[in-house]
Design an enzyme around this catalytic site. Structure first.
Site, PDB file in Angstrom:
ATOM      1  N   GLU A 199       0.813  -1.220   0.000  1.00  0.00           N
ATOM      2  CA  GLU A 199       0.000   0.000   0.000  1.00  0.00           C
ATOM      3  C   GLU A 199       0.847   1.271   0.000  1.00  0.00           C
ATOM      4  O   GLU A 199       0.576   2.215  -0.743  1.00  0.00           O
ATOM      5  CB  GLU A 199      -0.951   0.010   1.201  1.00  0.00           C
ATOM      6  N   HIS A 224     -11.518  -5.404   9.126  1.00  0.00           N
ATOM      7  CA  HIS A 224     -12.091  -5.050   7.821  1.00  0.00           C
ATOM      8  C   HIS A 224     -13.373  -4.242   7.935  1.00  0.00           C
ATOM      9  O   HIS A 224     -14.159  -4.221   7.002  1.00  0.00           O
ATOM     10  CB  HIS A 224     -12.404  -6.323   7.024  1.00  0.00           C
TER      11      HIS A 224
END
Lengths: 328, 340
Positions: free
Chosen positions: A62, A131
């Site tokens: 990322e 998540h």
């Protein structure tokens, strides 16, 4: 104005596709956005039309690919970077906060970063604590960034295009529970991306919210109408900068406020909106400002606990009734 | 067209001048820091000048540079004026970043100088991104990224190596291995201390060079840049060097022996080139004195320029956080308003 029925997911894809068609500098980059079709299937099929140079699959890094996006923006491209979920974006926070947000200022205005970062956020799918979070507030805290939260299909359709035309870094939060929701998409954006919109007019209480909580606030407003309470629903749409004028105008009309935010109660964006109202609209208030936020717990896996942790329609209805009855 | 290296006397004297400009400038900066004219952190490049000067000589005006917080040398060697660099360190509006960045954040759009980055390793993905933009837009431009050996421990180093090779990005990574990450020697922070080998493990062409020798650095950089332009593949150059001063102005240097510093100073890049020129090119003391006095004058002028620089008005405090609003930015929206 003509309309078209689309799911939120389809609207997002149409927005990306239009951006790719209109401007050769635009490319989409992220984990599994190409061959896999996007982990939420938003970019499905785009690689067939636009090829791997414009729909770029990245490795799982990322910080690396967000940094590449920043560099590409500096070099004259218009990257759309997809970070699967807000939780993974923390790995790229160095690049977002220390580079994208600061370069214009540190260079004395010489370099701007026309970058758009999209990410999924929010709870409700039993994905547990890594998540399911809502950290819009972390990014909304940072000068140099703009933070958008499209809650309607029309906003899902057009906010990306608006963000790409903005010369500065923009982060778009897409709530996972909205993806399958279908609705009417207008043929033009309803307003500038930085403007808050009144989604339902009312006179008794302002329900101020954004993103995944908007439809909950609208459902609550319908139930309240049956109970004789007229609730106004305000969709913030943009969390940085906040459209303070629209907030204070609503408070001036209703004199009561409930802010609904899926972030944790302590240090939430709702706290910020509440503070703005205290500073600017205190004398308009007939009752203390109320906040309905997520319980102070990492989002649990079991459905009943997850639902209990999140703001719900019933909570909003009950709180509004209590507020109107003068019990708060 | 490929550059031909002209290692004639004039070129070498010019390289010496460039290194001396950085050396004398930074020695003066240390004084100005003690006088509190320069504030914040001050990271001196003294001892490492051959790298910036050697690498910049291999670049075109259109090439991009991404630097670190120890970037005065990179900036001066690239062609930023001493005036604008010193004024920046003074925090004045006539500085190269309008005084908003200071010593660690020198920027210059005209020179394609993308800053001073004070996050270790932070510039590597950014440089890869600039290279991606150049590739997509078919510019024959090389992006050069400077960083210290300390950055090798960061995840972003490995992410950038992987992406650069995977995506065939025209980027030149220059590792300035000065042996200490602040006060931690390489052997205490890395399981594998051969950095070029690490880059090579990603499939990147990599080389090591004596970073104390400006000629060696220039030759190696030239070969690297030519290779990148010809093949469109990234290249990694590890320059073995040494910083003669502490990490920053607050560094007591308790982690290393004075004898070690002295030993390295003996093979310092400025001393070495001067000796060589004297030996083979009849480089006279008078010539050196003339160069020194010209540099002194340049520094004096820069100090005057910085002293006279205006302070940013407090009314402009929040300027340049966001770009100016472009009114016609949203054509569809404008149309919608007109329709109403």
């Amino acid at each position: 104005m003509t309309t078209q029925k689309q799911s939120y997911r389809e609207a997002l894809r149409s927005g990306i596709e239009q951006a790719l068609m209109e401007d050769e500098r635009v490319f989409l980059m992220g984990e599994d956005v190409g061959r896999y079709g996007g982990c939420y299937a938003v970019s499905k099929g785009l690689i067939d039309s636009y090829g791997p140079e414009r729909i770029i699959d990245t490795p799982l890094c990322e910080s690396g690919f967000v940094g590449v996006g920043i560099g590409a923006a500096l070099g004259g491209m218009r990257p759309i970077i997809e970070v699967m979920t807000v939780n993974f974006s923390l790995l790229a926070m160095d690049q977002i906060v220390n580079s994208a947000a600061t370069l214009r200022h540190m260079s004395g205005g010489q370099f701007n970063v026309p970058l758009v970062i999209r990410m999924a956020c929010g709870a409700g799918r039993q994905l547990a604590a890594q998540h399911s979070h809502s950290w819009e507030n972390l990014y909304a805290h940072i000068p140099g960034l703009k933070v958008l939260s499209p809650a309607t299909q029309t906003d899902a359709r057009y906010m990306l295009g608006q963000a790409l035309r903005d010369p500065d870094p923009v982060i778009i939060f897409e709530h996972v529970m909205l993806l399958n929701e279908a609705g009417n998409v207008l043929d033009k954006p309803e307003a500038d991306m930085e403007q808050a919109l009144v989604r339902r007019e009312g006179t008794d209480v302002s329900l101020i919210t954004y993103g995944g909580s908007l439809h909950k606030a609208l459902s609550a407003a319908e139930q309240l109408a049956v109970l004789g309470i007229s609730a106004e629903v305000l969709d913030l749409r943009c969390l940085r900068p906040l459209d303070i004028g629209t907030i204070t105008a609503s408070v001036a009309k209703t004199h009561r406020v409930i802010i609904i935010d899926e972030g944790w109660y302590t240090g939430s964006l709702a706290g910020e909106v509440s503070a703005v109202i205290m500073e600017q609209s205190f004398w308009s208030l007939d009752a203390p400002v109320q906040r309905i936020c997520t319980a102070e717990v990492p989002i649990p896996y079991p459905s009943h606990l997850e639902l209990a942790a999140l703001p719900q329609v019933e909570t909003i209805v009950t709180r509004a009734q209590a507020l109107m009855a003068g019990h708060l | 067209m490929k550059h031909k290296l002209h290692l004639d006397r004039n070129h070498l004297v010019n390289q010496l001048v460039q290194m001396l400009r950085i050396r004398r400038f930074e020695e003066k900066c240390a004084e100005l820091y003690a006088q509190e004219k320069i504030r914040g952190f001050l990271h001196l490049y003294i001892g490492e000048e051959a790298i910036a000067v050697g690498v910049m000589a291999a670049l075109n005006a259109e090439d991009n540079i991404v630097a670190t917080y120890r970037e005065h040398g990179h900036a001066l060697a690239r062609g930023l004026s001493m005036n604008s660099v010193l004024a920046e360190m003074y925090g004045r509006t006539n500085g190269c970043s309008r005084g908003r960045g200071g010593s660690m954040h020198l920027f210059d759009k005209q020179q394609h100088f993308y800053g001073g980055n004070a996050i270790v390793g932070g510039g590597l993905p950014l440089a890869a991104g600039l290279a991606l933009a150049n590739k997509q837009q078919q510019r024959n431009t090389v992006t050069v990224c400077f960083f210290g050996e300390g950055a090798v421990a960061e995840g972003e180093f490995h992410e950038a190596m992987n992406l650069a090779v995977l995506w065939h990005l025209p980027v030149l990574f220059i590792c300035e291995n000065n042996r200490y990450a602040m006060g931690t020697p390489l052997a205490l922070s890395e399981s594998e201390t051969n950095i070029a080998k690490k880059a090579n493990s990603y499939g990147m062409t990599s080389a090591q060079v004596d970073g104390m020798n400006v000629v060696d650095v220039e030759v190696a950089a030239q070969a690297a840049v030519t290779s990148i332009r010809d093949n469109g593949e990234p290249y990694f150059l590890e320059c073995q060097t040494y910083r003669f001063r502490g990490h920053s102005s607050f560094d007591g240097q308790l982690y290393r022996d004075k004898a070690e510093v002295k030993q390295w100073e003996e093979k310092g890049p400025v001393k070495r080139l001067q000796q060589w020129l004297r030996q083979y090119n009849h480089f006279t003391d008078a010539e050196l004195a003339a160069i020194e006095s010209e540099i002194k004058l340049e520094i004096d002028v820069a100090i005057d320029f910085a002293n006279k620089g205006a302070w940013e008005p407090i009314a402009d405090l929040c300027k340049d956080v966001y770009s100016p609003k472009i009114m016609d930015a949203v054509p569809a929206l404008q149309q919608a308003k007109e329709d109403q």
